[in-house]
Design a protein around this motif. Structure first.
Motif, PDB file in Angstrom:
ATOM      1  N   THR A 261      12.519 -23.470  37.853  1.00 36.36           N
ATOM      2  CA  THR A 261      13.888 -23.525  37.427  1.00 36.36           C
ATOM      3  C   THR A 261      14.273 -22.013  37.400  1.00 36.36           C
ATOM      4  O   THR A 261      15.351 -21.634  37.881  1.00 36.36           O
ATOM      5  CB  THR A 261      13.993 -23.763  35.936  1.00 36.36           C
ATOM      6  OG1 THR A 261      13.533 -25.144  35.829  1.00 36.36           O
ATOM      7  CG2 THR A 261      15.303 -23.767  35.351  1.00 36.36           C
ATOM      8  N   LEU A 262      13.521 -21.003  37.013  1.00 34.98           N
ATOM      9  CA  LEU A 262      13.819 -19.795  37.150  1.00 34.98           C
ATOM     10  C   LEU A 262      13.732 -19.323  38.712  1.00 34.98           C
ATOM     11  O   LEU A 262      14.822 -18.289  38.947  1.00 34.98           O
ATOM     12  CB  LEU A 262      12.716 -18.914  36.553  1.00 34.98           C
ATOM     13  CG  LEU A 262      12.699 -19.129  34.780  1.00 34.98           C
ATOM     14  CD1 LEU A 262      11.513 -18.317  34.227  1.00 34.98           C
ATOM     15  CD2 LEU A 262      14.088 -18.493  34.374  1.00 34.98           C
ATOM     16  N   GLN A 263      13.270 -19.612  39.577  1.00 36.73           N
ATOM     17  CA  GLN A 263      13.092 -19.448  40.848  1.00 36.73           C
ATOM     18  C   GLN A 263      14.575 -19.921  41.703  1.00 36.73           C
ATOM     19  O   GLN A 263      15.139 -19.012  42.339  1.00 36.73           O
ATOM     20  CB  GLN A 263      12.121 -20.072  41.887  1.00 36.73           C
ATOM     21  CG  GLN A 263      10.788 -19.488  41.681  1.00 36.73           C
ATOM     22  CD  GLN A 263      10.766 -18.282  42.537  1.00 36.73           C
ATOM     23  OE1 GLN A 263      11.870 -17.456  42.952  1.00 36.73           O
ATOM     24  NE2 GLN A 263       9.513 -17.652  43.092  1.00 36.73           N
ATOM     25  N   ALA A 264      15.065 -21.042  40.783  1.00 36.12           N
ATOM     26  CA  ALA A 264      16.273 -21.447  41.569  1.00 36.12           C
ATOM     27  C   ALA A 264      17.672 -20.710  40.950  1.00 36.12           C
ATOM     28  O   ALA A 264      18.643 -20.704  41.435  1.00 36.12           O
ATOM     29  CB  ALA A 264      16.444 -22.914  41.030  1.00 36.12           C
ATOM     30  N   THR A 271      17.446 -15.425  29.334  1.00 32.16           N
ATOM     31  CA  THR A 271      17.620 -16.403  28.265  1.00 32.16           C
ATOM     32  C   THR A 271      16.167 -16.967  28.251  1.00 32.16           C
ATOM     33  O   THR A 271      15.619 -17.171  27.079  1.00 32.16           O
ATOM     34  CB  THR A 271      18.334 -17.614  28.845  1.00 32.16           C
ATOM     35  OG1 THR A 271      19.867 -17.352  29.348  1.00 32.16           O
ATOM     36  CG2 THR A 271      18.442 -18.848  27.868  1.00 32.16           C
ATOM     37  N   PHE A 272      15.126 -17.034  29.380  1.00 28.33           N
ATOM     38  CA  PHE A 272      13.857 -17.231  29.292  1.00 28.33           C
ATOM     39  C   PHE A 272      13.186 -16.185  28.142  1.00 28.33           C
ATOM     40  O   PHE A 272      12.329 -16.482  27.566  1.00 28.33           O
ATOM     41  CB  PHE A 272      13.139 -17.252  30.623  1.00 28.33           C
ATOM     42  CG  PHE A 272      11.762 -17.116  30.735  1.00 28.33           C
ATOM     43  CD1 PHE A 272      11.032 -18.167  29.951  1.00 28.33           C
ATOM     44  CD2 PHE A 272      11.062 -16.371  31.283  1.00 28.33           C
ATOM     45  CE1 PHE A 272       9.606 -18.398  30.066  1.00 28.33           C
ATOM     46  CE2 PHE A 272       9.615 -16.054  31.506  1.00 28.33           C
ATOM     47  CZ  PHE A 272       8.991 -17.127  30.887  1.00 28.33           C
ATOM     48  N   ARG A 331      20.041 -23.007  25.115  1.00 21.97           N
ATOM     49  CA  ARG A 331      20.313 -22.797  23.531  1.00 21.97           C
ATOM     50  C   ARG A 331      21.720 -22.011  23.539  1.00 21.97           C
ATOM     51  O   ARG A 331      21.893 -20.946  24.134  1.00 21.97           O
ATOM     52  CB  ARG A 331      19.520 -21.987  22.888  1.00 21.97           C
ATOM     53  CG  ARG A 331      18.051 -22.911  22.411  1.00 21.97           C
ATOM     54  CD  ARG A 331      17.120 -22.367  21.453  1.00 21.97           C
ATOM     55  NE  ARG A 331      15.982 -23.327  21.466  1.00 21.97           N
ATOM     56  CZ  ARG A 331      16.037 -24.205  20.734  1.00 21.97           C
ATOM     57  NH1 ARG A 331      16.860 -24.913  20.027  1.00 21.97           N
ATOM     58  NH2 ARG A 331      14.774 -25.218  20.832  1.00 21.97           N
ATOM     59  N   ALA A 332      22.773 -22.245  22.624  1.00 18.85           N
ATOM     60  CA  ALA A 332      23.949 -21.621  22.729  1.00 18.85           C
ATOM     61  C   ALA A 332      24.165 -20.250  22.212  1.00 18.85           C
ATOM     62  O   ALA A 332      24.937 -19.477  23.240  1.00 18.85           O
ATOM     63  CB  ALA A 332      24.963 -22.531  21.569  1.00 18.85           C
ATOM     64  N   ARG A 354      13.210  -5.683  26.034  1.00 15.19           N
ATOM     65  CA  ARG A 354      13.817  -6.690  26.807  1.00 15.19           C
ATOM     66  C   ARG A 354      13.994  -6.263  28.258  1.00 15.19           C
ATOM     67  O   ARG A 354      13.722  -7.179  29.338  1.00 15.19           O
ATOM     68  CB  ARG A 354      15.430  -6.875  26.028  1.00 15.19           C
ATOM     69  CG  ARG A 354      15.269  -7.456  25.202  1.00 15.19           C
ATOM     70  CD  ARG A 354      16.780  -7.985  24.575  1.00 15.19           C
ATOM     71  NE  ARG A 354      17.119  -8.994  23.694  1.00 15.19           N
ATOM     72  CZ  ARG A 354      17.237  -8.603  22.340  1.00 15.19           C
ATOM     73  NH1 ARG A 354      17.456  -7.739  21.850  1.00 15.19           N
ATOM     74  NH2 ARG A 354      17.266  -9.652  21.458  1.00 15.19           N
ATOM     75  N   MET A 355      14.260  -5.066  28.520  1.00 12.82           N
ATOM     76  CA  MET A 355      14.361  -4.586  29.961  1.00 12.82           C
ATOM     77  C   MET A 355      12.918  -4.628  30.551  1.00 12.82           C
ATOM     78  O   MET A 355      12.837  -5.276  31.726  1.00 12.82           O
ATOM     79  CB  MET A 355      14.867  -3.231  29.962  1.00 12.82           C
ATOM     80  CG  MET A 355      14.920  -2.559  31.454  1.00 12.82           C
ATOM     81  SD  MET A 355      13.572  -1.609  31.882  1.00 12.82           S
ATOM     82  CE  MET A 355      13.798  -0.210  31.189  1.00 12.82           C
TER      83      MET A 355
END
Length: 398
Positions: A261-264, A271-272, A331-332, A354-355
């Motif tokens: 999913t992340l590759q795509a 978000t991950f 998630r919203a 985060r970075m």
């Protein structure tokens, strides 16, 4: 209602190897949201209660005394050895401002390409290893490198930061029983570092320039205060960020569908990271001390009471998160979690963490076709707190 029949100790070391018992925490949130622990502390389990308590620093003071070997708490610890989170206002705000200024968005933009290059260097080395250990060779190395660059230090310093994260000395202060007269290894290191910075015509980095020039409440910071806060930056910026990165790569190794999913869609990487911070909170709980008597959900907490802020439980609260036990990228409000705390004491290095996380994950996606788990290997639970377990994987280059 009572949950006296629920056996739960937020300090249970088995969580790192066996996983956090979220089924018990769900019962606690329902039956006894202000839960009495075996040690006599009060454990807050619901999102709203934890968020409110973390924000109310006038009632709940951060106190890491017990985990640094000083069960009497901050009152028994010399003021110059108080970590940033333990310092009371208005002094806390003034010192915090120095640290956040040294990790400004402009500074993060400067070091981001350096961190990316280091991630690729680490991947090159791991590709030559079968299997690679994503904990030791990636998750542990990246935050140590990043913090060394923030302080304009070299690879030897980054290696020292990793050693202290591993051997537990980051959980010591000079006042901790059994610590050598010179203090923990980090204090000895930073004492020499500070002397070098003071001897320079101009400090070598923004952090030291700010700390050496600062006046707080009409006086400069003492050497002991500066050394304590440098130690705290490693404790908070290396130790816990390592845990965040370990959770990220551990989940990617074990979930091929998530990797695909992340590759795509690389736009899902932030978000991950946020969902990992929520679902697999690197810090499952943190300790506070009641400064004055207060009441939560009809239970009186006396002045002096120890209070455990159940961050991991709060981030699973059914009242806030649909299917909170599930790992979801839809998630919203992905940043609605308490992994970095809340209020005026929210983690000053949150943007840096985060970075680092986004850069580290993106580098893996750029370089690898996939990461395969090793047959027969035992993987840390998710979450595994601050465990040091290896995360073995076979890396397949693109």
């Amino acid at each position: 209602m009572s949950a006296a029949d629920i056996a739960f100790d937020p300090h249970d070391p088995r969580f790192a190897s066996e996983g956090v018992p979220f089924d018990k925490l769900a019962r606690i949130r329902c039956e006894a949201p202000v839960f009495r622990t075996p040690a006599g502390a009060w454990y807050l389990s619901r999102f709203d209660d934890v968020a409110a308590a973390l924000t109310d620093v006038d009632t709940f003071r951060a106190d890491l005394g017990p985990i640094t070997g000083l069960p009497g708490g901050v009152e028994t610890i010399p003021a110059e050895q108080h970590y940033l989170s333990e310092i009371e206002e208005p002094r806390h705000k003034a010192i915090r401002r120095l640290l956040t200024a040294a990790m400004s968005s402009a500074r993060l933009r400067q070091i981001e390409p350096l961190i990316a290059a280091e991630c690729h260097r680490l991947i090159d080395a791991m590709l030559a290893s079968r299997p690679a250990n994503l904990h030791d060779d990636y998750a542990m190395a990246i935050p140590a490198f990043a913090m060394a660059r923030i302080m304009a230090l070299d690879e030897a310093a980054a290696q020292a930061f990793m050693v202290w994260s591993w051997d537990g000395t980051l959980m010591q202060r000079p006042a901790t029983p059994g610590v050598p007269p010179g203090g923990p290894a980090s204090h000895i290191f930073f004492r020499d570092y500070l002397a070098q910075q003071r001897a320079m015509a101009t400090p070598s980095n923004d952090l030291m320039a700010l700390m050496l020039a600062a006046e707080v409440e009409g006086a400069p910071l003492s050497d002991a205060e500066i050394i304590t806060q440098l130690h705290f930056l490693i404790q908070a910026g290396v130790h816990t960020t390592r845990s965040l990165l370990a959770h990220l790569v551990n989940r990617l190794v074990q979930d091929a569908a998530l990797w695909a999913t992340l590759q795509a869609d690389r736009a899902l990487v932030p978000t991950f990271v946020e969902e990992s911070l929520r679902r697999d909170s690197p810090v499952q709980r943190t300790t506070r001390r009641c400064v004055r008597e207060t009441n939560i959900r009809g239970i009186t907490l006396p002045a002096g009471a120890w209070v455990e802020m159940g961050i991991g439980s709060a981030n699973h609260d059914e009242a806030v998160f649909d299917e909170g036990r599930d790992f979801r990228l839809d998630r919203a409000e992905p940043r609605r979690h308490l992994a970095f705390g809340a209020g005026s004491h929210v983690c000053p290095g949150a943007a840096l963490a985060r970075m680092e996380a986004q850069v580290a994950v993106t580098a893996l996606l750029d370089r690898l076709e996939r990461m395969e788990p090793v047959a027969g290997a035992t993987y840390p639970p998710l979450p595994g707190s601050l465990g040091h377990q290896p995360i073995p994987a076979i890396l397949v280059a693109r």
